[in-house]
Design a protein around this motif. Structure first.
Motif, short mmCIF file in Angstrom:
data_model
loop_
_atom_site.label_atom_id
_atom_site.label_comp_id
_atom_site.label_asym_id
_atom_site.label_seq_id
_atom_site.Cartn_x
_atom_site.Cartn_y
_atom_site.Cartn_z
N VAL A 200 0.83 -1.21 0.00
CA VAL A 200 0.00 0.00 0.00
C VAL A 200 0.85 1.25 0.00
O VAL A 200 0.40 2.31 0.41
CB VAL A 200 -0.95 0.06 1.22
N VAL A 201 2.08 1.15 -0.44
CA VAL A 201 2.98 2.31 -0.38
C VAL A 201 2.38 3.55 -1.05
O VAL A 201 2.43 4.64 -0.49
CB VAL A 201 4.34 1.96 -0.98
N PRO A 202 1.76 3.45 -2.24
CA PRO A 202 1.15 4.65 -2.81
C PRO A 202 0.11 5.24 -1.88
O PRO A 202 0.00 6.47 -1.75
CB PRO A 202 0.50 4.15 -4.10
N GLY A 203 -0.64 4.38 -1.22
CA GLY A 203 -1.63 4.86 -0.27
C GLY A 203 -0.97 5.57 0.89
O GLY A 203 -1.46 6.61 1.36
N LEU A 204 0.14 5.03 1.35
CA LEU A 204 0.86 5.67 2.45
C LEU A 204 1.28 7.08 2.06
O LEU A 204 1.14 8.02 2.84
CB LEU A 204 2.11 4.87 2.81
N VAL A 205 1.79 7.18 0.85
CA VAL A 205 2.24 8.50 0.40
C VAL A 205 1.09 9.49 0.34
O VAL A 205 1.18 10.61 0.81
CB VAL A 205 2.93 8.39 -0.98
N SER A 206 -0.03 9.04 -0.25
CA SER A 206 -1.17 9.94 -0.33
C SER A 206 -1.63 10.40 1.04
O SER A 206 -1.91 11.58 1.26
CB SER A 206 -2.35 9.23 -1.02
N THR A 207 -1.68 9.46 1.95
CA THR A 207 -2.12 9.81 3.30
C THR A 207 -1.15 10.79 3.95
O THR A 207 -1.56 11.79 4.53
CB THR A 207 -2.22 8.54 4.17
N ALA A 208 0.13 10.48 3.84
CA ALA A 208 1.12 11.37 4.45
C ALA A 208 1.00 12.78 3.89
O ALA A 208 1.12 13.76 4.62
CB ALA A 208 2.52 10.81 4.20
N LEU A 209 0.73 12.87 2.60
CA LEU A 209 0.58 14.19 1.99
C LEU A 209 -0.60 14.95 2.56
O LEU A 209 -0.52 16.15 2.83
CB LEU A 209 0.41 14.04 0.48
N LEU A 210 -1.70 14.25 2.72
CA LEU A 210 -2.87 14.92 3.28
C LEU A 210 -2.56 15.46 4.68
O LEU A 210 -2.93 16.59 5.02
CB LEU A 210 -4.04 13.94 3.37
N VAL A 211 -1.89 14.63 5.46
CA VAL A 211 -1.52 15.06 6.80
C VAL A 211 -0.63 16.30 6.72
O VAL A 211 -0.81 17.27 7.45
CB VAL A 211 -0.79 13.91 7.55
N PHE A 212 0.30 16.24 5.80
CA PHE A 212 1.21 17.35 5.64
C PHE A 212 0.47 18.65 5.38
O PHE A 212 0.72 19.68 6.03
CB PHE A 212 2.17 17.07 4.49
N PHE A 213 -0.47 18.59 4.47
CA PHE A 213 -1.18 19.82 4.13
C PHE A 213 -1.99 20.36 5.29
O PHE A 213 -2.12 21.55 5.48
CB PHE A 213 -2.08 19.59 2.91
N LEU A 214 -2.54 19.44 6.06
CA LEU A 214 -3.33 19.92 7.17
C LEU A 214 -2.45 20.63 8.19
O LEU A 214 -2.82 21.65 8.76
CB LEU A 214 -4.08 18.75 7.81
N CYS A 215 -1.28 20.07 8.45
CA CYS A 215 -0.38 20.69 9.42
C CYS A 215 0.09 22.05 8.92
O CYS A 215 0.17 23.01 9.68
CB CYS A 215 0.87 19.84 9.62
N TRP A 216 0.39 22.08 7.68
CA TRP A 216 0.96 23.29 7.10
C TRP A 216 -0.02 24.45 7.22
O TRP A 216 0.36 25.59 7.47
CB TRP A 216 1.26 22.99 5.64
N ASN A 217 -1.30 24.15 7.03
CA ASN A 217 -2.28 25.22 6.92
C ASN A 217 -3.04 25.53 8.19
O ASN A 217 -3.83 26.45 8.22
CB ASN A 217 -3.30 24.85 5.84
N GLU A 218 -2.84 24.81 9.22
CA GLU A 218 -3.66 24.98 10.40
C GLU A 218 -3.28 26.26 11.12
O GLU A 218 -2.10 26.60 11.23
CB GLU A 218 -3.50 23.77 11.32
#
Lengths: 289, 304, 363
Positions: A200-218
């Motif tokens: 599920v590595v592609p899935g891991l990457v997608s998830t990590a990216l979503l997390v990243f964006f949320l942190c960045w913008n909060e």
């Protein structure tokens, strides 16, 4: 096809272009204004365009504020803070959320549905509900104004998404593969490590990216729970140069904010464009699952 | 035979799923549930900056909530905001998704542009929309064109701008999701419709839209957006705090803004206990509504 | 190498009964096939032996040790899936030695064993490739290698040849039998293809609707079906089954099918003993029916040709007898066309009689 249908077909395509064009314009317009402002161009003059008046001297774009922003304790430092927080958050939430997602996906156990709902319900907690306690507790524990402290709050904010997404990704693994691994001798943890995660590595990457964006913008938690450790989102609002640390949010001048906004968008946008495919997958799947 | 009996093994394996979930549960318990419980406790006290003692006052805070006209007004505004913003976002999102769902030249270009709002910090979004009214310049241009002026200090205008700002930020997200939902509609359904003589518009109306609107994806998207829209803070904060007198005076108050004011504006006396009770009530309402929605949604939307 | 015993295994999924009181004994080193149509419960049975499913009731024994609560990895069995279930992110090397790796074997040991096994199956050249680069047959062999490498007590195979093309399937059939004989390991093999079952197994267990109907060597399953289902399932084309009534009149005993009568006096005793009523089912295999263009001297049945299928090595004639259709196998030089009038002779020594409620009576 009859002539009418031909015309209609062409019209449909043209209509689509029109809609997309309007949408793009609507998106770009505010951004353009902000970018222009960041160069300290007097938009007022542009809006009140009057050919009789000569253009004022301050029409020329300057990089004055940019210089300020990129200097000591400026934008790079903010980026550093935000990145650190994001890194901590991603690490912890993935470490904790991936096994949980796997657990939800693979096993049928009592309380699965209610726990699943509880995880989903975490998102519904109004931020203010936990703000004050966080502030108090953090101060007592010494996590106030630290990268780790902020990360922890983001971890909890993101956990539902991570668990939700990973559950979906793990569910996509064919049952046969998991059965074969079981027969071959894997314990569940070995299964997770050797088989499930690599698949599920592609899935891991997608998830990590979503997390990243949320942190960045909060913004809200960053505002309350940090002082000296300024993230980008705070920096946008409070000006990119070193601002006072006050409990009451400090608001910078408009042009400073414009610079902040422009600079703030750049890294996110670059990242988004580069990893567009993963990001889009993650976004759509965060809902589809 | 080996030492452990088979009974032990069965027992061990039954607890296994819980071990996987354990770290997540523990983290949540520590970091989120504990503060929540503290808030719950607070909601029964009269803690405030004025009285640094947390004195137990029972349900007094909740009672105060019922009679608090400011709160209910803000609630009303929040609801209006959520309804309008989400309707707009979904409408535009679906429209854009339909437009983007063809082999167009420059599709990548459009997609990239549409990514911008997603990459933008919400706090910046408020900023982006502020100039629209604040600058007299813009109004000057309008006046020259003979159009009415925009006054951001007027609540109705402010609300409209807020809704537009939120739509600006979230429509691309909705569009992306709808686009992938569109693309997952099996092609043979559409092809068979075409063989039966359906026009493009008919296909849209009778097949595509119903499938789109009734898929569980849309349901989830709707739920998530509603939850997030109620929690919306940055847009109203940045717009109004900047437009109004710099400080803590706001032109428009949604529930989140009201709570913010209560928390930070000295005028109110920092009633932490009261704020806590509002939070608890909001949380309870959200969970109840969500639980009901889950059950009701099973009928309207497929499966779920 | 081990025996496998199932005692009164039942499995329900909610209200659906997948297995109903299944009991089975597989001997040490035996090749047993579970044969049945889709949904009959054969795969479920196999998975229960493997430990991938738990029975709702009943016990499973491997080598006379109860294994009911044990997870698959502690049962020392190997499973070959219909879809091969190869790990796509690993090379063939890694796929094959995976069971050893999980148990902590050293790298050198793993490489050696893998090469051994690969040689046995003729896939040494593929070791560095990935599953997606392999053909169906090659993937099949890798799956087999992975199963063999541990030297498990029991092999379990779930329709492993179904995903291969017809020619390869026939080839692999022979190879599998050879392999099993060489490794002398108990093998339980699931298939819905009765030709496969007949060709490969030492014993066949025929299943339908969650029950085991008959367990026997292939020849006996073919010649002595205990059940109308077994009779109709095994053999191609399937056995002709016709409803008939047993009539005793004026000292003569015959079967009345409604269209023709058959004198069966020598069987009268057995019938009267075993039948629950006079309603029976007459079964006769196509190869035991002779079709003649002219009425012969012996007792024969008259019918009309409905269809003729020429298969090269033989001809299958469908003959209409009143309401039923009887299929008969004839030699390739049989010539006939539709609507021809023909005469059938049934080999009375080879007919089967079943009680309408599916018990079997006589050969």
């Amino acid at each position: 096809m009859s002539l009418a249908q031909e015309l209609l077909k062409g019209a449909a395509v043209r209509a689509k272009y029109l809609i997309l064009g309007l949408a793009s314009a609507a998106i770009l317009y505010p951004v353009t204004i902000m970018v222009l402002e960041s160069f300290d161009i007097d938009l007022g003059w542009i809006f009140a365009y009057d050919p009789s008046h000569p253009p004022p001297t301050y029409l020329n774009p300057t990089l004055r504020i940019y210089e300020l922003a990129l200097g000591w304790r400026g934008f790079p430092w903010l980026m550093w803070n935000s990145s650190l927080v994001a890194l901590f958050t991603i690490a912890i939430s993935m470490l904790v959320g991936v096994p949980a997602g796997y657990g939800f996906s693979r096993f049928r156990f009592r309380g699965r549905d209610s726990l699943g709902f509880a995880v989903f319900a975490l998102r519904m907690i109004p931020p203010f509900a936990v703000l004050v306690p966080f502030y108090i507790v953090y101060n007592r524990v010494g996590l106030y104004d630290t990268h780790l402290g902020l990360s922890l709050t983001y971890v909890v904010l993101n956990l539902p998404i991570v668990v939700w997404l990973m559950r979906g990704f793990f569910s996509d693994i064919p049952r046969d593969l998991q059965d074969a691994a079981e027969v071959d001798g894997c314990t569940s943890w070995q299964l997770l490590k050797e088989i499930a995660v690599p698949l599920v590595v592609p899935g891991l990457v997608s998830t990590a990216l979503l997390v990243f964006f949320l942190c960045w913008n909060e913004y809200l938690f960053a505002l309350i729970l940090t002082g000296a450790v300024k993230t980008i989102s705070r920096g946008i609002w409070e000006g990119m140069s070193e601002a006072e640390e006050t409990a009451i949010p400090y608001v910078a001048d408009w042009d400073e904010i414009a610079v902040g906004g422009t600079l703030g968008i750049i890294p996110s946008l670059i990242l988004a464009l580069v990893i567009k495919r993963y990001l889009v997958r993650g976004l759509t799947l965060s809902v589809a699952r | 035979m080996d030492g452990k009996s088979s009974i032990d093994k069965v027992r061990r394996s039954r607890f296994q799923p819980y071990f996987f979930i354990l770290p997540a549960v523990v983290t949540v318990l520590l970091v989120e549930v504990y503060p929540l419980l503290y808030t719950l406790y607070l909601s029964f006290t009269s803690l405030g900056m004025r009285s640094l003692q947390a004195q137990f006052i029972g349900l007094a805070n909740y009672g105060r909530l019922l009679g608090d006209r400011e709160f209910w007004a803000s609630m009303q505004l929040s609801v209006i905001f959520v309804v309008c913003a989400i309707s707009l976002e979904f409408l535009l999102g679906i429209l854009l998704a339909l437009s983007l769902n063809t082999r167009l030249k420059g599709r990548v270009f459009f997609e990239s542009i549409l990514l911008i709002p997603i990459a933008t910090a919400p706090i910046a979004v408020g900023i982006l929309f502020a100039p629209l009214g604040f600058f007299d310049d813009f109004n000057i241009a309008l006046s020259r064109l003979g159009l009415p002026l925009i006054d951001l200090l007027e609540p109705k205008t402010m609300m409209t701008v807020m809704i537009l700002a939120d739509a600006w930020e979230w429509t691309p997200f909705i569009m992306l999701v709808m686009l992938s939902a569109l693309q997952s509609i099996p092609r043979d359904v559409l092809e068979s419709a075409e063989v039966f003589g359906a026009s493009d518009f008919q296909k849209l109306r009778l097949i595509v839209l119903p499938m789109l609107l009734r898929s569980p994806v849309t349901a989830f998207l709707l739920m998530i957006r509603i939850i997030d829209a109620f929690k919306m803070f940055e847009i109203s904060f940045s717009l109004s705090s900047w437009v109004g007198l710099r400080g803590l005076q706001f032109a428009i108050d949604t529930v989140t803004m009201y709570m913010y004011k209560l928390t930070f504006n000295p005028v109110y006396g920092w009633p932490m206990g009261y704020v806590a009770s509002i939070s608890i009530i909001l949380l309870l309402v959200s969970i109840t509504v969500a639980a009901i929605a889950f059950k009701a949604a099973r009928r309207v939307w497929w499966i779920e | 190498m081990a025996s496998v015993t199932l005692k009164h295994i039942s499995k329900s999924y909610g209200t659906v009964r997948a297995l109903d009181d299944v009991s089975l004994s597989v001997g040490d080193g035996e090749f047993l096939t579970l044969l049945g149509p889709s949904g009959c419960g054969k795969t479920t049975t196999l998975r229960i032996v493997a430990g991938l499913e738990t029975p709702t009731s009943g016990e499973v024994y491997i080598n006379d040790q109860p294994v009911n609560g044990l997870p698959p990895r502690e049962r020392d069995v190997a499973f070959v899936f219909q879809s091969f279930a190869l790990y796509p992110h690993m090379t063939v090397y890694e796929n094959i030695w995976f069971p050893l790796k999980i148990r902590g074997e050293s790298l050198m040991g793993r490489i050696a064993r893998t090469k051994e096994v690969a040689k046995l199956l003729g896939i040494e050249g593929l070791l560095k490739r990935r599953p997606r680069e392999l053909s169906g047959g090659e993937q099949q062999r890798v799956a087999l290698a992975r199963a063999i490498i541990r030297k498990p007590k029991v092999f379990l195979m779930d329709e492993p040849l179904s995903n291969l093309d017809a020619k390869l399937r026939v080839q692999m059939r022979v190879e599998l039998v050879r392999l099993q004989k060489e490794l002398v390991t108990t093998l339980i093999y699931v298939t819905h293809d009765q030709v496969e079952a007949m060709a490969m197994a030492e014993r066949i267990a025929v299943m339908n609707a969650g029950k085991i109907l008959q367990v026997d060597v292939p020849q006996k399953v073919y010649n002595d079906p205990q059940d109308t289902f077994v009779a109709g399932f095994v053999g191609s084309p399937p056995m002709n089954l016709i409803n008939a009534s047993y009539i005793r009149r004026e000292g003569a005993v015959c079967l009345d099918t409604g269209y023709f009568k058959l004198d069966i006096s020598p069987l009268a005793g057995a019938i009267e003993e075993g039948a629950s009523s006079s309603e029976l089912i007459l079964g006769v295999r196509p190869e035991d029916v002779k079709v003649l263009p002219e009425p012969p001297l012996e007792e024969s049945i008259c019918g009309e040709v409905y269809a003729v299928e020429s298969l090269g090595s033989e001809v299958i004639v469908s003959v209409k007898l009143g309401d039923f259709l009887i299929k008969a196998k004839q030699s390739p030089d049989f010539k006939s066309s539709m609507r021809d009038r023909v005469y059938l002779i049934l080999d009375k020594k080879k007919i089967h009689l079943f009680d309408r409620k599916s018990a079997k009576l006589i050969v």
